[in-house]
Write a protein that holds these residues in place. Sequence first.
Motif, PDB file in Angstrom:
ATOM      1  N   ALA A 200      -4.183 -24.796  48.664  1.00 36.11           N
ATOM      2  CA  ALA A 200      -5.483 -25.302  49.107  1.00 36.11           C
ATOM      3  C   ALA A 200      -5.400 -25.852  50.534  1.00 36.11           C
ATOM      4  O   ALA A 200      -6.312 -25.693  51.337  1.00 36.11           O
ATOM      5  CB  ALA A 200      -5.975 -26.384  48.140  1.00 36.11           C
TER       6      ALA A 200
ATOM      7  N   LEU B 131       8.017 -25.558  57.362  1.00 39.13           N
ATOM      8  CA  LEU B 131       7.422 -26.153  56.174  1.00 39.13           C
ATOM      9  C   LEU B 131       6.348 -25.244  55.561  1.00 39.13           C
ATOM     10  O   LEU B 131       6.191 -25.192  54.342  1.00 39.13           O
ATOM     11  CB  LEU B 131       6.831 -27.520  56.533  1.00 39.13           C
ATOM     12  N   THR B 132       5.632 -24.511  56.394  1.00 38.99           N
ATOM     13  CA  THR B 132       4.618 -23.593  55.855  1.00 38.99           C
ATOM     14  C   THR B 132       5.262 -22.510  54.988  1.00 38.99           C
ATOM     15  O   THR B 132       4.676 -22.102  53.992  1.00 38.99           O
ATOM     16  CB  THR B 132       3.805 -22.901  56.975  1.00 38.99           C
ATOM     17  N   ASP B 133       6.445 -22.036  55.381  1.00 39.65           N
ATOM     18  CA  ASP B 133       7.140 -21.039  54.563  1.00 39.65           C
ATOM     19  C   ASP B 133       7.578 -21.653  53.232  1.00 39.65           C
ATOM     20  O   ASP B 133       7.379 -21.064  52.174  1.00 39.65           O
ATOM     21  CB  ASP B 133       8.377 -20.500  55.290  1.00 39.65           C
ATOM     22  N   LEU B 134       8.161 -22.841  53.321  1.00 41.34           N
ATOM     23  CA  LEU B 134       8.592 -23.535  52.097  1.00 41.34           C
ATOM     24  C   LEU B 134       7.395 -23.759  51.171  1.00 41.34           C
ATOM     25  O   LEU B 134       7.452 -23.462  49.978  1.00 41.34           O
ATOM     26  CB  LEU B 134       9.242 -24.864  52.469  1.00 41.34           C
ATOM     27  N   PHE B 135       6.298 -24.263  51.746  1.00 40.47           N
ATOM     28  CA  PHE B 135       5.101 -24.515  50.928  1.00 40.47           C
ATOM     29  C   PHE B 135       4.603 -23.230  50.287  1.00 40.47           C
ATOM     30  O   PHE B 135       4.212 -23.223  49.120  1.00 40.47           O
ATOM     31  CB  PHE B 135       3.992 -25.133  51.789  1.00 40.47           C
TER      32      PHE B 135
ATOM     33  N   TYR C 130      16.748 -24.223  48.985  1.00 37.18           N
ATOM     34  CA  TYR C 130      16.890 -24.846  50.305  1.00 37.18           C
ATOM     35  C   TYR C 130      17.940 -25.965  50.240  1.00 37.18           C
ATOM     36  O   TYR C 130      17.591 -27.130  50.079  1.00 37.18           O
ATOM     37  CB  TYR C 130      15.548 -25.429  50.756  1.00 37.18           C
TER      38      TYR C 130
ATOM     39  N   VAL D  10      -9.111 -30.675  44.102  1.00 34.55           N
ATOM     40  CA  VAL D  10      -8.110 -30.027  44.957  1.00 34.55           C
ATOM     41  C   VAL D  10      -8.783 -29.041  45.913  1.00 34.55           C
ATOM     42  O   VAL D  10      -8.448 -28.967  47.097  1.00 34.55           O
ATOM     43  CB  VAL D  10      -7.046 -29.300  44.095  1.00 34.55           C
TER      44      VAL D  10
ATOM     45  N   ASN E 245       6.230 -20.659  49.479  1.00 36.40           N
ATOM     46  CA  ASN E 245       7.162 -20.242  48.417  1.00 36.40           C
ATOM     47  C   ASN E 245       6.968 -20.979  47.093  1.00 36.40           C
ATOM     48  O   ASN E 245       7.366 -20.479  46.048  1.00 36.40           O
ATOM     49  CB  ASN E 245       8.616 -20.460  48.857  1.00 36.40           C
ATOM     50  N   VAL E 246       6.406 -22.180  47.146  1.00 35.28           N
ATOM     51  CA  VAL E 246       6.280 -22.959  45.904  1.00 35.28           C
ATOM     52  C   VAL E 246       4.821 -23.234  45.531  1.00 35.28           C
ATOM     53  O   VAL E 246       4.530 -24.083  44.700  1.00 35.28           O
ATOM     54  CB  VAL E 246       7.053 -24.304  45.993  1.00 35.28           C
TER      55      VAL E 246
ATOM     56  N   VAL F 263      -3.434 -24.972  52.955  1.00 39.44           N
ATOM     57  CA  VAL F 263      -2.731 -24.077  53.874  1.00 39.44           C
ATOM     58  C   VAL F 263      -3.245 -24.212  55.318  1.00 39.44           C
ATOM     59  O   VAL F 263      -4.449 -24.276  55.568  1.00 39.44           O
ATOM     60  CB  VAL F 263      -2.785 -22.610  53.362  1.00 39.44           C
TER      61      VAL F 263
ATOM     62  N   VAL G 224      -1.960 -27.307  45.124  1.00 43.89           N
ATOM     63  CA  VAL G 224      -2.536 -28.087  46.218  1.00 43.89           C
ATOM     64  C   VAL G 224      -2.026 -27.580  47.568  1.00 43.89           C
ATOM     65  O   VAL G 224      -2.726 -27.662  48.584  1.00 43.89           O
ATOM     66  CB  VAL G 224      -2.248 -29.599  46.036  1.00 43.89           C
ATOM     67  N   LEU G 225      -0.813 -27.010  47.588  1.00 43.62           N
ATOM     68  CA  LEU G 225      -0.255 -26.509  48.846  1.00 43.62           C
ATOM     69  C   LEU G 225      -1.001 -25.285  49.338  1.00 43.62           C
ATOM     70  O   LEU G 225      -1.139 -25.074  50.539  1.00 43.62           O
ATOM     71  CB  LEU G 225       1.230 -26.178  48.663  1.00 43.62           C
TER      72      LEU G 225
ATOM     73  N   GLU H 221       3.642 -23.207  41.880  1.00 44.91           N
ATOM     74  CA  GLU H 221       3.940 -24.431  41.132  1.00 44.91           C
ATOM     75  C   GLU H 221       3.083 -25.604  41.612  1.00 44.91           C
ATOM     76  O   GLU H 221       2.790 -26.518  40.851  1.00 44.91           O
ATOM     77  CB  GLU H 221       5.427 -24.752  41.323  1.00 44.91           C
ATOM     78  N   TYR H 222       2.732 -25.601  42.877  1.00 46.77           N
ATOM     79  CA  TYR H 222       1.939 -26.687  43.480  1.00 46.77           C
ATOM     80  C   TYR H 222       0.678 -26.104  44.127  1.00 46.77           C
ATOM     81  O   TYR H 222       0.655 -25.867  45.335  1.00 46.77           O
ATOM     82  CB  TYR H 222       2.766 -27.432  44.530  1.00 46.77           C
TER      83      TYR H 222
ATOM     84  N   GLY I 201      -8.735 -29.199  50.008  1.00 49.58           N
ATOM     85  CA  GLY I 201      -8.263 -28.089  50.837  1.00 49.58           C
ATOM     86  C   GLY I 201      -9.299 -27.576  51.820  1.00 49.58           C
ATOM     87  O   GLY I 201      -8.959 -27.049  52.879  1.00 49.58           O
TER      88      GLY I 201
END
Lengths: 176, 176
Positions: B31, B15-19, A26, A86, B21-22, B33, B28-29, B25-26, A90
């Motif tokens: 969780a 931002l939901t698409d970006l989250f 991005y 976590v 995608n990663v 959603v 928590v993202l 690695e993260y 969530g």
Amino acid sequence: MIAHPAAQNLQLPFLTDLFSNVSTEYPVLEALVANDIPYDTKSSFSLYINHRKTYTGITDNDRSLTMKKFAELVKRTKDKDSKTAVKELGKEFRSPGHIPICIASEKLLNERKGHTELVISLLEMAGLTPVGSGCEIMGEHGKALPKEDAKKYAEKNNLMFLEGNDIIKAWKQWSK
Amino acid sequence: MIAHPAAQNLQLPFLTDLFSNVSTEYPVLEALVANDIPYDTKSSFSLYINHRKTYTGITDNDRSLTMKKFAELVKRTKDKDSKTAVKELGKEFRSPGHIPICIASEKLLNERKGHTELVISLLEMAGLTPVGSGCEIMGEHGKALPKEDAKKYAEKNNLMFLEGNDIIKAWKQWSK
């Protein structure tokens, strides 16, 4: 605003770190990099959340619910392992949302003297859960309320009025 | 709030698409959603920005500067190629910040009838740059101002009062 160790247990990232990790994918994130904040070297922003029971998340009631429940969540999960914490986070919150979480510097006022560190240091000295809320009190003409007016507001509404320097002084004594 | 094609030219992601995608690695993202928004199937949030000339970005003046300059930027870059547009965006704005950008659905009111689409449809019908600002007018007790009170506020302040249904009706005629 949340203390650094508590944020780590919830695996909350600094958004600038997350953005820099994905900026190849991005490029707009690299263009928007927050490297020129007038009062800081690094943005303390983590994720922006809403409690799942909010509607838009925008109204005062919704924001208040999100902030209150987030503090309760941190209190409840502080001694749980990170994975469980976590999961519980969530269950109750979604992101993106309207409340930005700011993560305090690890060494608090010894490292950075922002509002986040002032609030978390105060909570730590008081032995309370290290989650606080920050808000800017607006004056007329769209700027922050001048200090003298904020003092009057506090007196009128029977609120405690503290200055950053008071907290820094207490912190120096307390953390000796 | 910005029209879909304009957001694409600036390479602004959902931002939901970006989250998502990663989220490996993260965790928590994943969780957190945002799959349970009461009024929507998908969050329209993109990045949160501040104009680089703001201080905290929080005061009304700072927010107003960010919003006004963002609209001007979009107007100025709309016919430029995407790479140049992103570069110019990054010269003026940083992220994370305090103003969330919401991206309207591609087919506007034919696809989704949220405030974002209502505002962008209105601007499109008026032939204006498709960037608008949304704000919740607060009433007493922490909830949104009831419609009748908002109407009175508009009359008193000499503002136009429009309901979503008025815009939808006009849109149906206009887009025939």
